[in-house]
Design an enzyme around this catalytic site. Structure first.
Site, PDB file in Angstrom:
ATOM      1  N   ASP A 184     112.526 -67.000  51.328  1.00  0.00           N
ATOM      2  CA  ASP A 184     111.524 -67.341  50.328  1.00  0.00           C
ATOM      3  C   ASP A 184     110.206 -66.764  50.860  1.00  0.00           C
ATOM      4  OD1 ASP A 184     110.314 -68.492  48.150  1.00  0.00           O
ATOM      5  OD2 ASP A 184     109.980 -70.401  49.141  1.00  0.00           O
ATOM      6  N   LYS A 185     109.253 -66.499  49.986  1.00  0.00           N
ATOM      7  CA  LYS A 185     108.019 -65.866  50.454  1.00  0.00           C
ATOM      8  C   LYS A 185     106.950 -66.878  50.857  1.00  0.00           C
ATOM      9  CE  LYS A 185     104.875 -64.125  47.644  1.00  0.00           C
ATOM     10  NZ  LYS A 185     103.571 -64.699  48.085  1.00  0.00           N
ATOM     11  N   THR A 186     106.551 -67.689  49.884  1.00  0.00           N
ATOM     12  CA  THR A 186     105.394 -68.555  50.078  1.00  0.00           C
ATOM     13  C   THR A 186     105.645 -69.624  51.139  1.00  0.00           C
ATOM     14  OG1 THR A 186     104.825 -68.241  47.765  1.00  0.00           O
ATOM     15  CG2 THR A 186     103.757 -70.063  48.919  1.00  0.00           C
TER      16      THR A 186
ATOM     17  N   THR B 182     111.350 -64.267  45.499  1.00  0.00           N
ATOM     18  CA  THR B 182     110.116 -64.997  45.205  1.00  0.00           C
ATOM     19  C   THR B 182     109.885 -65.104  43.704  1.00  0.00           C
ATOM     20  OG1 THR B 182     107.720 -64.992  45.520  1.00  0.00           O
ATOM     21  CG2 THR B 182     108.794 -62.847  45.418  1.00  0.00           C
ATOM     22  N   GLY B 183     109.175 -66.119  43.314  1.00  0.00           N
ATOM     23  CA  GLY B 183     108.798 -66.278  41.916  1.00  0.00           C
ATOM     24  C   GLY B 183     107.576 -65.466  41.557  1.00  0.00           C
TER      25      GLY B 183
ATOM     26  N   LYS C 136     118.102 -67.859  42.448  1.00  0.00           N
ATOM     27  CA  LYS C 136     118.342 -67.435  43.821  1.00  0.00           C
ATOM     28  C   LYS C 136     119.807 -67.635  44.207  1.00  0.00           C
ATOM     29  CE  LYS C 136     113.579 -68.300  45.281  1.00  0.00           C
ATOM     30  NZ  LYS C 136     112.655 -69.053  46.142  1.00  0.00           N
TER      31      LYS C 136
ATOM     32  N   ASP D 135     112.541 -73.965  50.871  1.00  0.00           N
ATOM     33  CA  ASP D 135     111.801 -75.186  51.174  1.00  0.00           C
ATOM     34  C   ASP D 135     112.670 -76.432  51.148  1.00  0.00           C
ATOM     35  OD1 ASP D 135     112.218 -75.700  48.503  1.00  0.00           O
ATOM     36  OD2 ASP D 135     110.152 -75.373  47.898  1.00  0.00           O
TER      37      ASP D 135
END
Length: 727
Positions: free
Chosen positions: A419-421, A566-567, A594, A613
């Site tokens: 995931d990115k964030t 990522t979104g 995902k 997350d």
């Protein structure tokens, strides 16, 4: 407990200095209690000094049937220490008694070449040997009962059968019921060696498991409760949610909480693996067990008992150490088969030598030697000891292992999806631009957006709220708040329907994005719709973490493809992917999409790890071969993840892969040492090289104990390699 009211000191420079408390370093200096997850009472909600981590499940430590209650030991860390001390005491007493038995043994006298005989020598040897057999052999004689009751004959069964056969035969010879020569001296030395080997094994296992107990012991038992201007020293167990406690300089924080007054650097290294002290100010969260720095803090209790961070850490590590992985199951099967083979080969050896015309004493000695030599002692400790060490040290480094099999299989990972964030990036967004399309009041527009976003914990939402607070903007009252999963939020403001959403939402609704929405590739943009009309947007930037590039490079050097899902919009995703050198990127995807990404990679033959997350990414974490949840601070309750990262550091994930590979290698090495020894030793014990070489029961016991010690020492080497690996 007696309360001691005192005048409340002010936080700050006038705070009286408190006694500095040194960090407790985990070491191998003996045992002070091991753990049984079933008995764990847990965390802050109990007296920490008396937490019951005793009664380790010894069925995984090669002495399953051992009835410790018969030895007078109850529960509690003190009792387990007493049990280990009892083995050492039995060893020393038996060793002292063994000296005259060996010296007076006719067989030993012939072997060495001296003569020592006197009236009643033989009865004296029988009496002393009986003491050794009963007192020294008692743990094994009671152990066989437990193993047979559980229908799992193992090491205790083999030892008990071997020493009983040797004792019974020697007594029969001494009283003239059988012809031959006794080997009381071999019986005595055999029991001595078995007691010593068993003690060393238990000591090693206890030393590895001690890590957890020391983690729990980091919790202080007392806290300085603040009531108005009065401080009262109370037991931590009496604290309730919302209570305020004072933590003086140098003291350990007694409970999870949020800072309500003060400013100080807090050392969380023993809890989160973060080596640098973290500065804490008002509203920051703190973890029980962390060491306060030079400033005083007042903390409001937010978690206690089962909900405390430290309690969750202990439970997860206990579960990982208790659970059986595929490698453990293999070792258990090997130990079970080895027990049956040993008993069968031992009896077969007895029959063959008797049929071949050898004397009974020789045949019995061969049988006893086979049974002693083949004890699956090393197999029993080979895997659990490695697991106890790896899971405890991983926890210290911020890796909480919930699924042992997944941890061991980390070595197989060929594709890593991030995931990115908050993982590859800092996750702390700052507003860079605000663009109005259907409004002319930027302050009112941003205040309205912040009013909706303050209901969300997403880093983007928090970034907008921070900006609004920085500008001292008024946030209007909202009603009918709703979360649009993976897309944004909506609410009613002054009778108007306001929606704050991601680019994917606009695409889904067929709304065209403004061409100037993205000023730079690294920006993330959220769009605002008022009554279904695009009213404007807010652009934010999220900094890439310093260690992200290193983590990606290390994974790629290990032969792992690194992807990002990522979104965010494609432009932002591509900018991050280019800077980090990723192998692929998936942009504008919802959390449930995902799962499809993970499935597609698996369909191509990849062994996939997913990092998310733990909440929004739960489906993908469950689908992945290895699910890795990113925790932050006290958030470690990701039920679908196999492994939880306390910090959001990408290099922790590379450590996970390397730890998994190192742990698996050590397990295989230990299995090799444990089984390879038996392949060589059993034929020698049976007498295949007779008359050129004969392996005595005592030497067989030495070799058996040596294999166990080698396995234990080899496992301890893992501790050194893991602690020195990318701290």
């Amino acid at each position: 407990m007696t309360s001691h009211p005192v005048t409340l000191p002010k936080t700050g420079d006038e705070e009286a200095p408190a006694e500095q408390k040194a960090l407790q370093h985990i070491g191998h200096d003996g045992h002070s209690g091991t753990m049984n997850p079933d008995n764990h009472q847990g965390g802050v909600g109990m007296e920490h000094g008396s937490i019951d981590h005793s009664q380790m499940n010894h069925s995984q430590m090669s002495h399953a049937g051992m009835d410790h209650s018969k030895m007078g030991h109850g529960s509690g860390g003190h009792d387990h220490r007493a049990m280990i001390a009892d083995f050492l005491r039995r060893f020393w007493i038996c060793l002292i008694v063994s000296v005259p038995v060996v010296v007076l043994s006719m067989m030993f006298q012939e072997l060495v070449g001296y003569q020592l005989d006197f009236p009643y020598r033989e009865p004296l040897v029988v009496v002393l040997s009986t003491v050794i057999y009963v007192y020294g052999g008692w743990p094994f004689l009671t152990g066989i009962v437990g193993e047979l009751r559980a229908r799992q004959p193992g090491m205790m069964t083999l030892v008990a059968v071997a020493i009983t056969a040797a004792y019974a035969y020697s007594v029969a010879v001494s009283f003239g019921w059988l012809r031959g020569m006794d080997f009381f001296w071999e019986l005595a030395t055999l029991i001595d060696i078995m007691l010593l080997g068993h003690y060393l094994e238990m000591k090693s296992v206890a030393g590895a498991s001690r890590s957890l107990e020391l983690i729990v012991q980091m919790l202080p038992s007392d806290a300085h409760k603040v009531t108005g201007d009065i401080i009262t020293d109370v037991n931590v167990t009496t604290l309730n949610l919302g209570d305020v406690v004072l933590v003086r300089p140098g003291e350990r924080i007694p409970t999870d909480g949020a800072v309500v007054e003060g400013d100080s650097a807090v050392n969380e290294s023993m809890l989160t693996g973060e080596s640098v002290p973290v500065q804490k100010a008002i509203n920051d969260t703190v973890i029980a067990g962390a060491v306060n720095g030079e400033g005083s803090l007042k903390i409001r209790v937010t978690h206690k008992g089962e909900d405390s961070y430290l309690n969750k850490v202990v439970k997860m590590v206990e579960e990982a150490q208790r659970a059986k992985s595929q490698t453990q199951t293999l070792a258990d099967r090997a130990a079970g088969w080895l027990t049956l083979i040993s008993l069968s080969v031992g009896l077969l050896t007895l029959v063959i030598w008797l049929v071949s015309g050898k004397e009974v004493s020789f045949a019995v000695e061969r049988m006893v030697t086979v049974m002693v030599t083949a004890c699956p002692h090393a197999l029993g400790v080979a895997i659990p000891l490695v697991v106890a060490i790896s899971t405890a040290i991983s926890a210290q480094k911020g890796l909480l292992i919930r699924n042992r099999t997944a941890f061991e299989e980390a070595r197989k990972i060929t594709a890593m999806v991030f995931d990115k964030t908050g993982t590859l990036t800092e996750g702390e967004f700052g507003v860079t631009r605000v663009r109005l399309l259907k409004a002319d009041d930027e302050a009112g527009f941003l205040g309205m957006v912040a009013a909706l976003e303050q209901q969300s914990q997403h880093p983007i939402a928090q970034g907008i709220v921070r900006e609004a607070k920085k500008r001292n903007l008024v946030m209007p009252t909202i009603t009918n708040f709703q979360s649009i999963t993976g897309k944004g939020v909506s609410a009613t403001v002054d009778g108007r329907q306001v929606v704050v959403v991601s680019p994917g939402y606009l695409k889904e609704k067929g709304i065209e994005q403004p061409q100037d929405a993205y000023g730079s590739g690294a920006e993330t943009v959220v769009f605002v719709l008022i009554d279904d009309q695009l009213a404007g947007y807010v652009a934010l930037a999220d900094k890439i973490r310093e260690d992200s590039k290193e983590a990606v490079q290390r994974l790629q050097q290990s032969g792992i493809k690194v992807y990002m899902a990522t979104g965010d919009n494609q432009k932002v995703a591509d900018a991050v992917a280019k800077e980090l050198g990723l192998d692929g990127v998936f942009a504008e995807v919802l959390p449930d999409q995902k799962v499809t990404i993970v499935k597609d990679l698996q369909a191509k033959g990849q062994f996939v790890a997913m990092t998310g997350d733990g909440v929004n990414d739960a489906p993908a974490l469950a689908q992945a071969n290895v699910g890795i949840a990113v925790g932050s601070g006290t958030d470690v309750a990701a039920e679908t993840a196999d492994i939880i990262l306390v910090n959001s550091k990408p290099t922790d994930i590379t450590n996970l892969v390397e730890f998994g590979r190192a742990t698996y290698r050590k397990m295989i090495q230990n299995l090799f040492w444990a089984t390879g020894y038996n392949v060589v030793a059993i034929p020698l014990a049976a007498g295949v090289l007779y008359p050129n070489f004969v392996l005595s029961p005592a030497i067989g016991a030495v070799l058996m104990s040596a294999s166990t010690v080698i396995v234990a020492l080899n496992a301890q080497l893992l501790k050194r390699s893991l602690r020195s690996s990318h701290p």
